[in-house]
Scaffold this active site. Structure first.
Site, PDB file in Angstrom:
ATOM      1  N   ARG A 197     -43.880 -13.605  10.557  1.00  0.00           N
ATOM      2  CA  ARG A 197     -42.851 -13.029  11.436  1.00  0.00           C
ATOM      3  C   ARG A 197     -42.949 -11.502  11.440  1.00  0.00           C
ATOM      4  O   ARG A 197     -42.758 -10.868  12.471  1.00  0.00           O
ATOM      5  CB  ARG A 197     -41.458 -13.471  10.964  1.00  0.00           C
ATOM      6  CG  ARG A 197     -41.189 -14.958  11.232  1.00  0.00           C
ATOM      7  CD  ARG A 197     -39.989 -15.465  10.450  1.00  0.00           C
ATOM      8  NE  ARG A 197     -38.730 -14.911  10.887  1.00  0.00           N
ATOM      9  CZ  ARG A 197     -37.619 -14.932  10.146  1.00  0.00           C
ATOM     10  NH1 ARG A 197     -37.624 -15.472   8.937  1.00  0.00           N
ATOM     11  NH2 ARG A 197     -36.503 -14.423  10.619  1.00  0.00           N
ATOM     12  N   ARG A 200     -33.208 -21.004   5.394  1.00  0.00           N
ATOM     13  CA  ARG A 200     -33.871 -21.236   6.674  1.00  0.00           C
ATOM     14  C   ARG A 200     -35.334 -21.546   6.401  1.00  0.00           C
ATOM     15  O   ARG A 200     -35.966 -20.847   5.609  1.00  0.00           O
ATOM     16  CB  ARG A 200     -33.773 -19.975   7.554  1.00  0.00           C
ATOM     17  CG  ARG A 200     -32.505 -19.943   8.382  1.00  0.00           C
ATOM     18  CD  ARG A 200     -32.313 -18.640   9.109  1.00  0.00           C
ATOM     19  NE  ARG A 200     -33.465 -18.192   9.900  1.00  0.00           N
ATOM     20  CZ  ARG A 200     -33.427 -17.137  10.710  1.00  0.00           C
ATOM     21  NH1 ARG A 200     -32.327 -16.443  10.844  1.00  0.00           N
ATOM     22  NH2 ARG A 200     -34.499 -16.777  11.384  1.00  0.00           N
ATOM     23  N   ARG A 238     -32.664 -15.175   0.772  1.00  0.00           N
ATOM     24  CA  ARG A 238     -31.480 -15.450   1.603  1.00  0.00           C
ATOM     25  C   ARG A 238     -31.117 -16.932   1.595  1.00  0.00           C
ATOM     26  O   ARG A 238     -31.968 -17.787   1.777  1.00  0.00           O
ATOM     27  CB  ARG A 238     -31.787 -14.983   3.031  1.00  0.00           C
ATOM     28  CG  ARG A 238     -30.693 -15.298   4.025  1.00  0.00           C
ATOM     29  CD  ARG A 238     -30.844 -14.500   5.292  1.00  0.00           C
ATOM     30  NE  ARG A 238     -31.895 -14.988   6.181  1.00  0.00           N
ATOM     31  CZ  ARG A 238     -32.103 -14.505   7.408  1.00  0.00           C
ATOM     32  NH1 ARG A 238     -31.376 -13.494   7.852  1.00  0.00           N
ATOM     33  NH2 ARG A 238     -33.062 -14.997   8.160  1.00  0.00           N
TER      34      ARG A 238
HETATM   35  P1  AMP Z   1     -34.337 -14.711  14.618  1.00  0.00           P
HETATM   36  O1  AMP Z   1     -33.189 -15.509  14.130  1.00  0.00           O
HETATM   37  O2  AMP Z   1     -33.935 -13.614  15.576  1.00  0.00           O
HETATM   38  O3  AMP Z   1     -35.211 -14.195  13.507  1.00  0.00           O
HETATM   39  O4  AMP Z   1     -35.247 -15.713  15.494  1.00  0.00           O
HETATM   40  C1  AMP Z   1     -35.810 -16.865  14.921  1.00  0.00           C
HETATM   41  C2  AMP Z   1     -37.024 -17.311  15.725  1.00  0.00           C
HETATM   42  O5  AMP Z   1     -36.628 -17.632  17.075  1.00  0.00           O
HETATM   43  C3  AMP Z   1     -38.111 -16.261  15.897  1.00  0.00           C
HETATM   44  O6  AMP Z   1     -38.985 -16.202  14.771  1.00  0.00           O
HETATM   45  C4  AMP Z   1     -38.812 -16.766  17.154  1.00  0.00           C
HETATM   46  O7  AMP Z   1     -39.631 -17.891  16.886  1.00  0.00           O
HETATM   47  C5  AMP Z   1     -37.645 -17.262  17.994  1.00  0.00           C
HETATM   48  N1  AMP Z   1     -37.110 -16.178  18.873  1.00  0.00           N
HETATM   49  C6  AMP Z   1     -35.879 -15.597  18.801  1.00  0.00           C
HETATM   50  N2  AMP Z   1     -35.744 -14.660  19.754  1.00  0.00           N
HETATM   51  C7  AMP Z   1     -36.906 -14.649  20.454  1.00  0.00           C
HETATM   52  C8  AMP Z   1     -37.387 -13.875  21.565  1.00  0.00           C
HETATM   53  N3  AMP Z   1     -36.642 -12.918  22.135  1.00  0.00           N
HETATM   54  N4  AMP Z   1     -38.639 -14.140  22.006  1.00  0.00           N
HETATM   55  C9  AMP Z   1     -39.404 -15.105  21.455  1.00  0.00           C
HETATM   56  N5  AMP Z   1     -39.014 -15.855  20.398  1.00  0.00           N
HETATM   57  C10 AMP Z   1     -37.772 -15.624  19.896  1.00  0.00           C
END
Ligand code: AMP
Length: 215
Positions: A171, A160, A127
């Site tokens: 993740r 990213r 990506r």
């Molecule tokens: P995402 O873009 O949704 O993959 O989020 C990127 C990163 O943000 C994740 O890998 C977490 O470190 C953090 N993050 C996003 N949403 C949450 C959540 N609801 N709880 C805890 N960490 C979060």
């Protein structure tokens, strides 16, 4: 209506949440996007979240819940929200339910996008995105016309940092350990629907809209 999109990283939650929010006239709230904006703006929350995000770990529940509650109490959220990336733990889900109950509302539908880990890895490690207009590409499956530049605005494309393969694996582990169990929580509440997230984006959008129609 309050809707949640669940699913592993790379399931297409962001793309689908935008489309569903537009179709149902709801506010799209992506916890990951909000956190990245906080980091960009060098806020205290952004600083606190940084190390967790870069490692592929979850940011502590208290920080996330406070951040999301603040967004959900804004006037533009009153008609309902599409939550993308939140909740990610049972503690977050419980606090979300409590908060909605205080406002005499509830989680109406939770759509879980299902796809296997190999596909997630392939999608995320290829990506690239445009920091200017937000367009995303895949270096192998949907490359930009000129390598490294956005088709729409010509800006240089970026990856990213948490799309590096080791971070993606972490993740995914976090997803299976802490977030995937939420499907049982929402199934018990009678609001869970599942959709095949490996299909083409348009097919997934139609499937989501179908399962969100009132029975
Ligand atoms: P995402 O873009 O949704 O993959 O989020 C990127 C990163 O943000 C994740 O890998 C977490 O470190 C953090 N993050 C996003 N949403 C949450 C959540 N609801 N709880 C805890 N960490 C979060």
């Amino acid at each position: 209506m309050n809707l949640i999109l669940l699913g592993p990283p790379g399931a297409g939650k962001g793309t689908q949440a935008k489309r569903v929010a537009e179709a149902f006239k709801l506010l799209h709230l992506s916890s990951g996007d909000i956190l990245r904006a906080e980091r960009e703006n060098k806020t205290e929350l952004g600083r606190q979240a940084q190390a967790y995000m870069d490692r592929g770990d979850l940011v502590p529940d208290d920080l996330i819940v406070t951040m999301m509650q603040e967004r959900m109490s804004r006037p533009e959220a009153q008609a309902g929200v599409v939550l993308d990336g939140f909740p990610r733990t049972e503690a977050q889900a419980v606090r979300l339910d409590e908060r909605l109950a205080e406002k005499n509302t509830q989680v109406d539908v939770v759509v879980c996008l299902e796809l296997d880990d190999a596909l997630v890895e392939d999608r995320l490690t290829g990506r690239v995105y445009c920091p200017q207009c937000g367009h995303t590409y895949h270096t192998a499956h949907s490359p930009p016309k000129a390598a490294g530049a956005c088709d729409a605005c010509g800006q240089g494309l970026q990856r990213r940092p948490d799309d590096e393969v080791e971070v993606v694996r972490r993740r995914l582990r976090t997803y299976h350990e802490q977030t995937r169990p939420l499907t049982a929580y929402y199934r018990d509440h009678g609001v869970l629907r599942t959709v095949d997230g490996s299909a083409e984006a348009g097919v997934v959008t139609r499937a989501i809209q179908e399962v969100c129609q009132p029975a």
